[in-house]
Enzyme design. Structure first.
Site, PDB file in Angstrom:
ATOM      1  N   ASP A 134     -12.274  20.202 -12.419  1.00 48.10           N
ATOM      2  CA  ASP A 134     -13.521  19.973 -11.677  1.00 48.10           C
ATOM      3  C   ASP A 134     -13.536  18.585 -11.046  1.00 48.10           C
ATOM      4  O   ASP A 134     -12.934  17.652 -11.579  1.00 48.10           O
ATOM      5  CB  ASP A 134     -14.706  20.147 -12.640  1.00 48.10           C
TER       6      ASP A 134
ATOM      7  N   ASN B  44     -17.188  31.050  -6.828  1.00 51.18           N
ATOM      8  CA  ASN B  44     -16.665  30.278  -5.689  1.00 51.18           C
ATOM      9  C   ASN B  44     -16.646  31.074  -4.381  1.00 51.18           C
ATOM     10  O   ASN B  44     -16.614  30.484  -3.298  1.00 51.18           O
ATOM     11  CB  ASN B  44     -15.252  29.745  -5.967  1.00 51.18           C
TER      12      ASN B  44
HETATM   13  C1  FPP Z   1     -13.495  22.346  -8.579  1.00 51.67           C
HETATM   14  O1  FPP Z   1     -13.884  21.217  -7.836  1.00 51.67           O
HETATM   15  C2  FPP Z   1     -12.201  22.868  -8.114  1.00 51.67           C
HETATM   16  C3  FPP Z   1     -12.041  24.054  -7.482  1.00 51.67           C
HETATM   17  C4  FPP Z   1     -13.151  24.978  -7.228  1.00 51.67           C
HETATM   18  C5  FPP Z   1     -10.720  24.509  -6.954  1.00 51.67           C
HETATM   19  C6  FPP Z   1      -9.501  24.041  -7.676  1.00 51.67           C
HETATM   20  C7  FPP Z   1      -8.297  24.556  -6.984  1.00 51.67           C
HETATM   21  C8  FPP Z   1      -7.188  23.858  -6.702  1.00 51.67           C
HETATM   22  C9  FPP Z   1      -6.976  22.442  -7.127  1.00 51.67           C
HETATM   23  C10 FPP Z   1      -6.023  24.515  -5.997  1.00 51.67           C
HETATM   24  C11 FPP Z   1      -5.344  25.450  -6.930  1.00 51.67           C
HETATM   25  C12 FPP Z   1      -3.987  25.819  -6.545  1.00 51.67           C
HETATM   26  C13 FPP Z   1      -3.173  26.586  -7.352  1.00 51.67           C
HETATM   27  C14 FPP Z   1      -1.814  26.919  -6.881  1.00 51.67           C
HETATM   28  C15 FPP Z   1      -3.567  27.086  -8.669  1.00 51.67           C
HETATM   29  P1  FPP Z   1     -15.264  21.240  -7.038  1.00 51.67           P
HETATM   30  O2  FPP Z   1     -14.999  21.610  -5.631  1.00 51.67           O
HETATM   31  O3  FPP Z   1     -16.223  22.142  -7.746  1.00 51.67           O
HETATM   32  O4  FPP Z   1     -15.668  19.748  -7.164  1.00 51.67           O
HETATM   33  P2  FPP Z   1     -17.154  19.145  -7.155  1.00 51.67           P
HETATM   34  O5  FPP Z   1     -17.842  19.685  -8.373  1.00 51.67           O
HETATM   35  O6  FPP Z   1     -16.914  17.678  -7.223  1.00 51.67           O
HETATM   36  O7  FPP Z   1     -17.805  19.575  -5.865  1.00 51.67           O
END
Ligand code: FPP
Length: 264
Positions: A44, A92
């Site tokens: 996260d 998501n």
């Molecule tokens: C949460 O941060 C993260 C995600 C929703 C996506 C995570 C995915 C990746 C890093 C790519 C994955 C790739 C592979 C190959 C598995 P957020 O966007 O919710 O952060 P925030 O809470 O700060 O807005």
């Protein structure tokens, strides 16, 4: 022993300006006989990382893939057998289309790009989730990753993609009810072991440790059934900043816990 590890955790945080010394201290302090078999991670903070640096959100996700690589490397070095990452939740799908499309592209292209190396290292790739909404080209990449790596034994790299814990339990219940109606199983025979066979994770042991980055203290519909006895470590570090030493600290913190599984 537990007190000693707590002390080392405190000492190691004083060494953050000397990452190499910190790594050495942490690695030497780990109990090699108590390495968690399965570590799950809620990655996260990508969006907040991007905002902090004045970048668009997708840059945060892109940077997050570097943390995945680092984490996979250290988990492999520690001989952790299962690493599960929450890459994309069912919730998501409701994010702005631009972000969803970007995330799908990033996940698909990384699976494809890293596959050869993962396979060479003996890593089995397992992708779990509800793929009803997943575009065909990504489904093909998922199938290919499963097929190419299915006999690998060194480590299991599990990606929760379009995953929701409640949905998983509902899907499992539907399949189980179908088998009851078709008289493949009797209601009186249903128990926890039988139920688990209907989950996406049927061949995967429950996580021993969950790490969540970014300071949020919740599990957000992740592995609800499987985390009944999992130890939780929450860190304020944003996922793109998460490095090898943060991971080692989480493992050491896990080793300060006394796991009783409900026993005295
Ligand atoms: C949460 O941060 C993260 C995600 C929703 C996506 C995570 C995915 C990746 C890093 C790519 C994955 C790739 C592979 C190959 C598995 P957020 O966007 O919710 O952060 P925030 O809470 O700060 O807005």
């Amino acid at each position: 022993m537990i007190e000693r590890r707590i002390l080392i955790l405190r000492l190691s945080s004083l060494l953050s300006k000397f990452p190499r010394i910190q790594t050495k201290l942490l690695i030497n302090s780990l109990d090699k006989d108590n390495i968690p078999n399965h570590v799950a991670i809620i990655m996260d903070g990508n969006g907040r990382w991007a905002k902090k640096h004045g970048f668009p959100r997708l840059m945060g996700h892109n940077e997050g893939t570097k943390s995945i690589r680092r984490t996979l490397e250290i988990a492999y070095e520690l001989n952790i057998k299962y690493l599960t990452l929450y890459a994309f939740s069912q919730e998501n799908w409701s994010r702005p289309k631009r972000e969803v499309d970007g995330l799908l592209k990033l996940i698909g292209s990384n699976i494809e790009k890293e596959l050869k190396q993962l396979n060479e290292k003996g890593i089995r790739v397992i992708i779990i989730g509800n793929f009803k909404k997943v575009p065909e080209d990504i489904l093909n990449k998922i199938d290919n990753a499963h097929e190419v790596t299915k006999n690998n034994k060194k480590m299991n790299f599990c990606i929760a993609f379009s995953y929701g814990g409640r949905d998983e339990i509902i899907q499992a219940s539907k399949s189980l009810i179908r088998d009851v109606l078709e008289e493949k199983i009797r209601i009186s025979d249903i128990n926890e072991n039988i139920f688990e066979n209907y989950l996406y994770t049927k061949d995967i042991p429950d996580p021993d440790l969950l790490i969540r980055t970014s300071g949020e203290i919740r599990i957000s519909n992740f592995l609800l059934w499987q985390m009944a006895y999992t130890e939780f470590v929450f860190t304020p570090v944003l996922w793109p900043d998460f490095n090898k030493n943060h991971f080692l600290r989480a493992i050491l913190e896990y080793q300060t816990r006394e796991r009783r599984f409900g026993l005295a």
